[in-house]
Design an enzyme around this catalytic site. Structure first.
Site, PDB file in Angstrom:
ATOM      1  N   SER A   1       0.815  -1.213   0.000  1.00  0.00           N
ATOM      2  CA  SER A   1       0.000   0.000   0.000  1.00  0.00           C
ATOM      3  C   SER A   1       0.847   1.262   0.000  1.00  0.00           C
ATOM      4  CB  SER A   1      -0.922   0.010   1.233  1.00  0.00           C
ATOM      5  OG  SER A   1      -0.157  -0.060   2.425  1.00  0.00           O
TER       6      SER A   1
ATOM      7  N   ASN B   1      -3.561   6.126  -0.305  1.00  0.00           N
ATOM      8  CA  ASN B   1      -2.938   6.298   1.012  1.00  0.00           C
ATOM      9  C   ASN B   1      -2.134   7.587   1.130  1.00  0.00           C
ATOM     10  OD1 ASN B   1      -4.052   4.080   2.219  1.00  0.00           O
ATOM     11  ND2 ASN B   1      -2.371   2.715   1.705  1.00  0.00           N
TER      12      ASN B   1
ATOM     13  N   GLU C   1      -5.495  -0.109  -7.275  1.00  0.00           N
ATOM     14  CA  GLU C   1      -4.442   0.749  -7.827  1.00  0.00           C
ATOM     15  C   GLU C   1      -3.405  -0.132  -8.519  1.00  0.00           C
ATOM     16  OE1 GLU C   1      -3.946   4.650  -5.050  1.00  0.00           O
ATOM     17  OE2 GLU C   1      -3.215   2.789  -4.168  1.00  0.00           O
TER      18      GLU C   1
ATOM     19  N   HIS D   1      -2.568  -2.942  -5.831  1.00  0.00           N
ATOM     20  CA  HIS D   1      -3.002  -2.575  -4.483  1.00  0.00           C
ATOM     21  C   HIS D   1      -4.520  -2.643  -4.366  1.00  0.00           C
ATOM     22  CE1 HIS D   1      -3.543   0.718  -1.227  1.00  0.00           C
ATOM     23  NE2 HIS D   1      -3.559  -0.482  -0.690  1.00  0.00           N
TER      24      HIS D   1
END
Length: 301
Positions: A129, A200, A162, A150
């Site tokens: 992540s 993130n 992602e 991800h």
């Protein structure tokens, strides 16, 4: 390791290996098997694998009760999942997705052990992540066949994946993983290989700022979460979400951001550090910003 980057891509991805039978790995195994892929789920201990299989079964039961899948789909999905405790079980996989803990040294060690066991044409993805895909790819024998994939938590529910190219990722690899992502019923979004990528990079600093807000006494746990749910229309408050993600994972991502971007705005809140040091890492530990020992979570501050 000899370089396998020039090996042809697999003609078809039929069997997917998943490393790590925790929350993310079991979720990835769930959606891959439900989409028709054979899945080899690996973890170091059979107890964790049994726990993961039980969790997948419960989630499939829930989907069947809601009418999202049929009983036949549920049974066929479980039949497509096998478990192993050794990575030698990945020998027939066309794709292996690593979903181990968010620790770069652990991931690097996994890839060094994994790659010699794979077919030359096999693709490898990491579910990191936040960690550099390029750095992880560099320890493998197939950097052109390696990329980030991800998934969001919980995997069976969240639609986004992602997709992150390392500097050496081949375009054919990216196209193959993008097509697989769509087959899983997910929405792929391309992200550049910068610390924490897109989600993130935005989400974890917000959570970290919420912890600072608690640390500085601006509001209580309940006040902060209620304010963001009702004032910003978030489905979960940031502290509740932190507990769901795992405070150890939140801290790991903040360290990656702080180290990788060298900006003080990404400094982890001291209170977040203390909670992780205490082992109060959220739901999975029974305590974080909420106490989960009773029927209803109770704020701890």
């Amino acid at each position: 390791m000899s370089d396998q980057s020039n090996a042809p891509l697999p003609a078809e991805i039929k069997t997917v290996g998943v490393i790590g039978a925790g929350q993310m790995g079991s979720g990835i195994a769930h959606v891959c098997a439900l989409s028709g892929f054979h899945v080899v789920l690996q973890d170091l201990g059979q107890e964790q694998l049994d726990k993961a299989i039980d969790g997948i079964q419960r989630n499939l039961d829930r989907q069947a009760k809601r009418g999202k899948i049929s009983e036949a789909d549920k049974d066929a999905t479980m039949a497509r999942i096998s478990t192993v405790t050794e990575m030698s079980g990945f020998g027939d996989c066309e794709l292996v997705i690593e979903a181990a803990t968010e620790n770069e040294e652990i991931k690097r060690s996994i890839f060094q052990k994994l790659c010699p066991l794979l077919k030359p044409e096999a693709l490898v993805c990491t579910n990191t992540s936040s960690i550099s895909v390029t750095r992880l790819a560099a320890v493998t024998d197939r950097p052109a066949r390696f990329m980030g994939m991800h998934f969001m938590n919980p995997v069976p529910v969240m639609q986004l994946v992602e997709l992150i190219r390392g500097i050496a990722t081949d375009e054919k690899t990216f196209a193959a993983i993008r097509a697989l992502t769509v087959r899983l019923g997910k929405q792929p979004v391309a992200a550049e290989d910068f610390p924490a990528f897109i989600v993130n990079r935005i989400l974890l600093p917000m959570i970290n700022e919420a912890v600072y807000t608690l640390y500085e006494g601006v509001g209580s746990v309940e006040a902060i979460d209620t304010a963001m749910k009702l004032g910003a229309n978030h489905p979960m408050g940031p502290l509740e979400l932190a507990d769901f993600i795992g405070l150890d994972t939140c801290l790991a991502v903040m360290h990656v951001l702080h180290d990788g971007l060298a900006d003080t705005k990404y400094r982890p809140c001291p209170l977040l550090v203390k909670y992780v040091e205490a082992g109060w890492v959220g739901r999975k530990a029974g305590r974080g910003f909420y106490d989960y020992s009773g029927e209803t979570p109770v704020p701890t501050r």
